[in-house]
Design a protein around this motif. Structure first.
Motif, PDB file in Angstrom:
ATOM      1  N   LEU A   1     -21.386 -18.366 -35.626  1.00 56.41           N
ATOM      2  CA  LEU A   1     -20.590 -19.227 -36.502  1.00 56.41           C
ATOM      3  C   LEU A   1     -19.107 -18.909 -36.344  1.00 56.41           C
ATOM      4  O   LEU A   1     -18.277 -19.799 -36.169  1.00 56.41           O
TER       5      LEU A   1
ATOM      6  N   VAL B   1     -21.963 -28.711 -33.091  1.00 58.12           N
ATOM      7  CA  VAL B   1     -22.711 -29.822 -33.686  1.00 58.12           C
ATOM      8  C   VAL B   1     -23.263 -30.725 -32.583  1.00 58.12           C
ATOM      9  O   VAL B   1     -24.416 -31.168 -32.628  1.00 58.12           O
TER      10      VAL B   1
ATOM     11  N   GLY C   1     -23.829 -27.036 -39.196  1.00 54.65           N
ATOM     12  CA  GLY C   1     -22.460 -27.271 -38.733  1.00 54.65           C
ATOM     13  C   GLY C   1     -21.734 -28.258 -39.628  1.00 54.65           C
ATOM     14  O   GLY C   1     -20.554 -28.079 -39.953  1.00 54.65           O
TER      15      GLY C   1
ATOM     16  N   ILE D   1     -16.639 -26.026 -33.852  1.00 56.79           N
ATOM     17  CA  ILE D   1     -17.705 -26.603 -34.673  1.00 56.79           C
ATOM     18  C   ILE D   1     -18.170 -27.936 -34.089  1.00 56.79           C
ATOM     19  O   ILE D   1     -19.367 -28.256 -34.080  1.00 56.79           O
TER      20      ILE D   1
ATOM     21  N   ASN E   1     -29.558 -26.744 -37.293  1.00 60.74           N
ATOM     22  CA  ASN E   1     -28.236 -26.281 -36.898  1.00 60.74           C
ATOM     23  C   ASN E   1     -27.190 -27.397 -36.977  1.00 60.74           C
ATOM     24  O   ASN E   1     -26.027 -27.152 -37.320  1.00 60.74           O
TER      25      ASN E   1
ATOM     26  N   HIS F   1     -17.391 -20.172 -33.173  1.00 64.27           N
ATOM     27  CA  HIS F   1     -17.016 -21.588 -33.184  1.00 64.27           C
ATOM     28  C   HIS F   1     -15.944 -21.886 -34.230  1.00 64.27           C
ATOM     29  O   HIS F   1     -14.983 -22.603 -33.969  1.00 64.27           O
TER      30      HIS F   1
END
Ligand SMILES: Nc1ncnc2c1ncn2[C@@H]1O[C@H](COP(=O)(O)OP(=O)(O)OP(=O)(O)O)[C@@H](O)[C@H]1O
Ligand SMILES: [Mg+2]
Lengths: 259, 263
Positions: B68, B222, B237, B218, B233, B71
């Protein structure tokens, strides 16, 4: 002698085709209060704007002569009818704005304290304009104008946005402040009580295009007058007779004028 | 003649909506609970719409694995740099357009011509100009933020009461002092409400730009989750983006309260 003399010669003004002022010649002597009265729309605000360099006359000349005190930051200074306070600055901040960049901090603070004391606003130095009454806001306007130590004060109906009681109280304060500071003052008003309370020279303008109809002199010192002096009231009556017909005609014109 | 008798009733109620923080929170929590319940009772298949718990689990895994942050940090950097660039130039241009006749019409013509362009359509061009790396993404954001900022700032300058500016002139203040002391603070409310719009635009553009040729961010995350139909997931996102938007809006709210306390 210290003080500024303001001289207008044959000043005329037209907005496009609309002739508003015609051949105005007058002189405000140093330390004198010159009051401009006349019917609505006769060009009083226009004339004051021309005097203060906020409007370029289409004819004639405006000049000043005289000695200005060394601490004067802005010789010709306005007091606005609508106060023109910055809502995002406190009372002290509004005064500070016009001193900033011209005086060191300590001197600024001293001047602010001085003019706030003079206008009875010391307790409100930190208040926002929205927290003040109309009369207090106008006192801030006065304090701000005095802070630059003007040689000539230009006031356009400074009391007209206020209620009658506040007006009476401030009128006496103005008289005291002007008398003490000794600045040449041009004061525009509709109110003949104000005119005789403050004026050394009262200039009556005619209906548009404004011409000088009469000039009335009152030599008594401002500190020796009250708004209820019988002889002053008589002069006020006389002034009213002079502008009454004009005022009525101006009012008719205003109503009748096509939109 | 009709007679009137009886008490005068209060009739000035309503038309004064109040903010209730608890109601906002309760609404969101209530929706989450309903969502989770319908998944738990088998009303919605989890591939179709993963339940909140699954999304939270995915988020948790992403957080502990460091994925996480990898990103998010890339996205935050782009967002910050791109938005700041667009804002600085936009406020400058808005002031110029609001202050000087020489710049007003040319500036507004440019804004009118370029503002409606979907900035996403320009991304390939930006990639050619600024490279496939950070440059093109930051440019997309900056460009998208620039125009609304110009419009908000110029509008704010136009709305500063002329009387206050004349007051400054009558006291002999310099142009700089009038701009700093009167025009900028007077335009600030409009500029700050422009920030609300431009930060949202920036987040949308960020994601879009990251979907075109980015490995980190992000948007890229995504996109790749979407390609794999990894809906847990994917939604994780999206939750991150939504929270990002909330945080930014909260920051602007604080900024407004701090800077506009005089209102
Ligand atoms: N900016 C302007 N453009 C065009 N006409 C104007 C403008 N300002 C004033 N006028 C006109 O000039 C005339 C004189 O206006 P001015 O404001 O000087 O009058 P005034 O004597 O101050 O009136 P009042 O007593 O109502 O304040 C009015 O007829 C007004 O309509
Ligand atoms: Mg007027």
């Amino acid at each position: 002698m210290m003080g500024l003399r303001l001289i207008l010669e044959q000043v005329s003004h037209a907005y496009r085709d609309l002739s508003v002022l015609d051949g105005i010649t007058l002189t405000a002597a140093p330390g004198e209060v010159l009051v401009l009265v006349g019917p609505s729309g006769c060009g009083k605000s226009t004339l004051l704007g021309i005097m203060g360099g906020m409007l370029a006359a289409t004819g004639g000349t405006v000049s000043v002569t005289g000695e200005v005190a060394a601490d004067c930051l802005n010789p010709l200074t306005y007091v606005f009818q609508d106060f023109a306070l910055l809502p995002w600055r406190s009372v002290a901040g509004n005064i500070d704005l016009v001193l900033r960049a011209r005086l060191p901090k300590a001197e600024r603070q001293a001047r602010i304290a001085e003019v706030l004391a003079l206008t009875n606003l010391t307790e409100f130095a930190g208040a926002w304009p929205r927290q003040l009454s109309g009369g207090m806001r106008q006192r801030v306007g006065i304090a701000r104008a005095l802070a630059v130590r003007p040689a000539c004060l230009l006031m356009d109906e400074p009391l007209s946005a206020l209620d009658a009681q506040t007006r009476d109280l401030l009128l006496d304060e103005f008289a005291a402040i002007i008398a003490r500071a000794g600045t040449t003052t041009v004061y525009v008003t509709h109110n003949l009580k104000e005119a005789v309370r403050l004026g050394h020279q009262i200039v009556v303008l005619s209906r548009r295009p404004g011409r000088i109809r009469a000039t009335v002199r009152i030599d008594r010192a401002l500190t020796d007058r009250t708004a209820r002096d019988p002889d002053l009231l008589v002069i006020g009556e006389e002034l009213w007779r002079m502008i009454r017909d004009d005022a009525a005609a101006a009012e008719r014109e205003r109503v009748d004028a096509p939109a | 003649m009709p007679r009137l008798e009886g008490p005068v009733h209060f009739r000035a109620a309503g038309f004064a909506p109040k903010d209730r923080a608890w109601a906002s929170a309760a609404t969101l929590l209530g929706l989450l609970a309903m969502w989770q319940a319908s998944a738990s009772f088998g009303l919605i298949k989890s591939l179709f719409l993963p339940p909140p718990v699954a999304i939270a689990t995915a988020l948790w895994h992403l957080t502990v694995s460091g994925e996480l942050w990898k990103h998010l940090s890339a996205s935050l950097m782009r967002l910050f740099v791109g938005w700041t660039l667009g804002t600085v130039f936009g406020v400058g241009m808005g002031l110029a357009v609001g202050l000087w006749s020489a710049l007003r019409s040319p500036g507004m013509a440019i804004v009118a011509a370029l503002f409606p362009i979907p900035k996403i359509a320009l991304v390939p061009l930006f990639i050619i100009w600024f490279g496939i790396g950070e440059g093109s993404k930051i440019a997309t954001l900056a460009f998208g933020v620039f125009f609304p900022t110009v419009i908000a700032t110029a509008g704010g300058v136009d709305n500063v009461a002329r009387g206050l500016i004349r007051m400054g002139q009558s006291f002999g203040l310099s142009t700089g002092a009038i701009v700093r002391g009167i025009i900028l603070p007077g335009a600030l409310p409009a500029i700050l409400s422009g920030f609300r719009v431009t930060t949202s635009i920036a987040i949308v553009l960020l994601v879009a730009a990251e979907m075109i040729g980015a490995e980190r961010g992000i948007g890229a995350f995504v996109l790749s989750a979407g390609n794999l139909y990894d809906t847990d997931n994917l939604l994780a996102g999206i939750v991150v983006l939504s929270v990002l938007g909330l945080i930014v809006a909260w920051i602007i709210g604080r900024l407004e309260r701090a800077l506009l306390s005089w209102r």
